[in-house]
Design a protein around this motif. Structure first.
Motif, PDB file in Angstrom:
ATOM      1  N   LYS A 439      -5.202  10.930   3.317  1.00 53.14           N
ATOM      2  CA  LYS A 439      -4.230  10.746   4.407  1.00 53.14           C
ATOM      3  C   LYS A 439      -3.059   9.851   3.996  1.00 53.14           C
ATOM      4  CE  LYS A 439      -7.600  11.410   8.066  1.00 53.14           C
ATOM      5  NZ  LYS A 439      -8.749  10.640   8.563  1.00 53.14           N
ATOM      6  N   LEU A 440      -3.148   9.212   2.834  1.00 54.53           N
ATOM      7  CA  LEU A 440      -2.087   8.280   2.416  1.00 54.53           C
ATOM      8  C   LEU A 440      -1.007   9.010   1.617  1.00 54.53           C
ATOM      9  CD1 LEU A 440      -4.342   5.285   1.274  1.00 54.53           C
ATOM     10  CD2 LEU A 440      -3.134   5.540   3.463  1.00 54.53           C
ATOM     11  N   ASP A 441       0.202   8.430   1.628  1.00 53.22           N
ATOM     12  CA  ASP A 441       1.300   9.029   0.866  1.00 53.22           C
ATOM     13  C   ASP A 441       1.216   8.665  -0.611  1.00 53.22           C
ATOM     14  OD1 ASP A 441       2.646  10.066   3.205  1.00 53.22           O
ATOM     15  OD2 ASP A 441       3.202   7.981   3.657  1.00 53.22           O
ATOM     16  N   PHE A 442       0.777   7.419  -0.870  1.00 54.19           N
ATOM     17  CA  PHE A 442       0.811   6.942  -2.248  1.00 54.19           C
ATOM     18  C   PHE A 442      -0.349   5.987  -2.496  1.00 54.19           C
ATOM     19  CE2 PHE A 442       2.101   4.041  -5.631  1.00 54.19           C
ATOM     20  CZ  PHE A 442       2.501   4.941  -6.600  1.00 54.19           C
ATOM     21  N   VAL A 443      -1.165   6.315  -3.481  1.00 55.65           N
ATOM     22  CA  VAL A 443      -2.344   5.496  -3.774  1.00 55.65           C
ATOM     23  C   VAL A 443      -2.252   4.907  -5.179  1.00 55.65           C
ATOM     24  CG1 VAL A 443      -4.852   5.515  -4.083  1.00 55.65           C
ATOM     25  CG2 VAL A 443      -3.806   6.864  -2.246  1.00 55.65           C
ATOM     26  N   GLY A 444      -2.312   3.588  -5.234  1.00 58.17           N
ATOM     27  CA  GLY A 444      -2.440   2.913  -6.520  1.00 58.17           C
ATOM     28  C   GLY A 444      -3.859   2.394  -6.643  1.00 58.17           C
ATOM     29  N   ALA A 445      -4.425   2.475  -7.833  1.00 56.23           N
ATOM     30  CA  ALA A 445      -5.770   1.939  -8.038  1.00 56.23           C
ATOM     31  C   ALA A 445      -5.693   0.836  -9.076  1.00 56.23           C
ATOM     32  CB  ALA A 445      -6.710   3.043  -8.491  1.00 56.23           C
ATOM     33  N   ALA A 446      -6.523  -0.185  -8.885  1.00 51.11           N
ATOM     34  CA  ALA A 446      -6.430  -1.328  -9.801  1.00 51.11           C
ATOM     35  C   ALA A 446      -7.775  -1.999  -9.984  1.00 51.11           C
ATOM     36  CB  ALA A 446      -5.423  -2.337  -9.263  1.00 51.11           C
ATOM     37  N   ILE A 447      -7.897  -2.654 -11.128  1.00 51.40           N
ATOM     38  CA  ILE A 447      -9.105  -3.417 -11.450  1.00 51.40           C
ATOM     39  C   ILE A 447      -8.878  -4.875 -11.066  1.00 51.40           C
ATOM     40  CG2 ILE A 447     -10.341  -4.390 -13.424  1.00 51.40           C
ATOM     41  CD1 ILE A 447     -10.214  -1.606 -14.703  1.00 51.40           C
TER      42      ILE A 447
END
Length: 585
Positions: A439-447
């Motif tokens: 449902k999100l426009d932009f997903v960043g993933a991080a450690i």
DNA sequence: GCCGTTTTCGGCCCGACTGTTTTCAGTCG
């Protein structure tokens, strides 16, 4: 098995070798080791890993590393040592590198101190200087003894290299004040600041003025200046109140370009350019490009380069890492310009650990001319930041919809994107369900945890996150924080390949102490055709000003506008994001 | 020790300043 050596450690060992040979007056070896040290320190991948994958042959691909030094690195990583290094250590002071970092002390003087007074450490030296033992040595006198003590005190205070963003405002202020001084025409910061290196050791300013003396007097009276250390007819070295030293070079306006070129460096770049001049029967110095006594160019850098048969080379590229060759072949990259990032894709708000509301961040971004931001608050397993769960994300989405509607009503051309900085867990899974991410426009993933996993585990962990179809980008991919935290151990080549095949962008986190990816990684990413995003990781409206520091890193990594996704306008970005990520171009 | 539109040998950037010298070595950028 000896422990693994980092590039910085290998570089330091090579520097020590350089000092060792320099101390003993060996010709050319010092420069060779120095060059290898610089090259290894600037490398984007681990030298020990390169060795493992391609042997010494792979290491010899590095500019400045030949068979001997490649063998030394091999021996280091297999046995933790090599013969020449052992032998050098046995005839040098323990803290040779630290001693040499004291102003006016070089290898020769350190050798004298070691041979005559058995000085091994800075402490030894301080004691000897205080008791007057240093001034009796050949080549030393009362003045050099004083200078040594002053240098030691200065070194204690100056500490480590400063982060660019902490220093750039100061240099702009100095430029402004100098340009207002009597008789001054131009004042421009050169050196590593102009090359936009991530950290800065000292400042260099090139000034053009009709009366050098007056300009120097004015500078000496500035609030920022603590004391004048040295002063010649047209140059001056000052200690600033912040503990840094600052060099001023004052030249006639007609040689401004040559002086700026000279003092912008890098040293290695200048070596190559001057060698080129020499090969053509010309000579390049800070006063111009010369054929005999005739000056061919000096007024602008463009003219100097052109007279050498080169196009203009942007300061960020001047590192002697292929830019001259590219210039000769007319293949310099068309670098991304400052100000060309249209929106910020990593912004935190007071929904988690940011200082301000979504609306305040949006208005601050609009004020700075941005066209969109992605709201990327932390997610639930980041307890300390009060991370959002699926329910709160849905609630936040409603608020964002409302704000977007309000902005449309106001006639503002600005879009808030729904996003998240999703936490990558130890096993590479994400802490938010795919349904919520969709449902999100932009997903960043991080450690944000388990920084000490093995290289294999850490790399697999990140690749697993990249394989998730909803993850648009990996935020601050190496996790380093300058002066505070080393990067976690990942195989950057594998990460780049996975980024390419999965269509995941990698972030240049412009937050100055992060600067992550760094320049060398960006260059590799560009080579692999990996897409980049430049974000500020803003936790406060003022942080939005950091975008151009990210652009600087991109430029140092040879990135073009089309390599950076958020140079697109909002509509183009949204249609790009609408394409399944493996098909994004 | 490295490197090559001078490629396997013979070169290797340039200038200024300082202090300790009596013509220059060492350091720095």
């Amino acid at each position: 098995m000896p422990r693994k050596f980092t590039n910085a450690e290998i570089a330091d060992i090579m520097r020590l070798m350089a000092v060792c040979y320099e101390m003993e007056g060996v010709a050319f070896k010092p420069a060779a080791y120095e060059r290898a040290a610089d090259a290894i320190a600037a490398l984007g991948e681990d030298a020990t890993l390169m060795l493992k994958q391609g042997g010494t042959k792979e290491l010899m691909e590095i500019d400045g590393v030949g068979p001997a030094i490649a063998d030394h690195i091999k021996s280091l990583s297999e046995k933790g040592d090599f013969k020449e290094y052992r032998s050098c250590r046995s005839r040098m002071p323990e803290d040779a590198l630290e001693l040499i970092s004291i102003p006016d002390l070089g290898p020769k003087k350190v050798k004298t101190l070691y041979d005559r007074l058995k000085i091994e450490t800075v402490k030894d030296l301080e004691r000897a200087a205080r008791t007057g033992k240093v001034s009796s040595l050949p080549g030393f006198g009362k003045k050099s003894e004083e200078k040594i003590l002053k240098g030691i005190a200065m070194l204690k205070q100056a500490g480590e290299r400063r982060i660019l963003a902490d220093i750039l405002p100061l240099t702009r202020e100095l430029e402004r004040k100098l340009e207002a001084a009597p008789g001054v025409k131009r004042a421009v910061t050169a050196g590593s600041v102009r090359r936009r290196q991530e950290t800065v050791g000292d400042l260099d300013l090139v000034v053009t003025a009709s009366q050098p003396k007056k300009a120097m007097d004015a500078f000496a009276g500035f609030d920022e200046v603590r004391e004048i250390l040295e002063r010649g007819d047209r140059n001056l070295t000052a200690l600033l109140k912040n503990g840094m030293t600052c060099d001023l070079l004052i030249v006639p306006d007609e040689v401004f370009g040559a002086a700026l070129q000279h003092f912008t460096g890098s040293k290695d770049h200048n070596v190559v350019v001057r060698k080129m001049a020499g090969d053509k029967g010309l000579k390049l110095n800070e006063y111009g490009l010369w054929r005999g006594a005739r000056r061919l160019a000096a007024g602008t850098e463009e003219n100097v380069y052109r007279a050498l048969g080169l196009p203009y080379i942007e300061p960020e590229l001047r590192t002697a890492s292929g830019e001259i060759e590219a210039a000769l072949a007319d293949r310099l990259p068309d670098l991304i310009n400052y100000g060309s990032v249209r929106g910020d894709l990593q912004v935190q708000t007071d929904w988690t650990d940011g200082s301000s509301s979504i609306e305040d961040m949006a208005r601050a971004a609009m004020k700075r001319g941005l066209e969109y931001i992605a709201v990327t608050d932390h997610t639930k397993t980041l307890f300390m930041a009060g991370g959002l769960d699926e329910k709160k994300l849905a609630k936040q989405a409603k608020e964002i919809d409302g704000l977007n509607a309000k902005l449309v009503q106001e006639g503002a051309k600005f879009t808030l994107l729904k996003g998240a900085e999703v936490n990558i867990m130890k096993d590479g899974k994400l802490d938010i369900s795919d349904a919520a991410l969709a449902k999100l426009d932009f997903v960043g993933a991080a450690i944000h945890s388990s920084f000490r996993l093995s290289r294999v585990q850490q790399t697999e962990r990140m690749i697993r996150a990249m394989k998730n179809p909803h993850v648009d980008a990996i935020f601050h991919p190496t996790g380093r924080i300058i002066h505070r935290r080393d990067p976690y151990d990942i195989d950057i080549e594998k990460i780049l390949k996975a980024a390419k095949t999965t269509g995941t962008a990698l972030e240049i986190d412009a937050y100055p102490s992060r600067s992550d990816l760094r320049d060398a990684h960006v260059r590799l990413a560009v080579k692999h055709g990996v897409k980049l995003v430049i974000d500020t990781d803003a936790h406060h409206p003022d942080h939005l000003d950091y975008l151009d520091y990210g652009v600087a890193i991109a430029r140092r990594g040879w990135a073009k506008k089309r390599d950076v996704v958020n140079t697109k306008d909002a509509a183009a970005l949204q249609s790009w994001l609408a394409v399944p990520k493996k098909d994004r171009r």
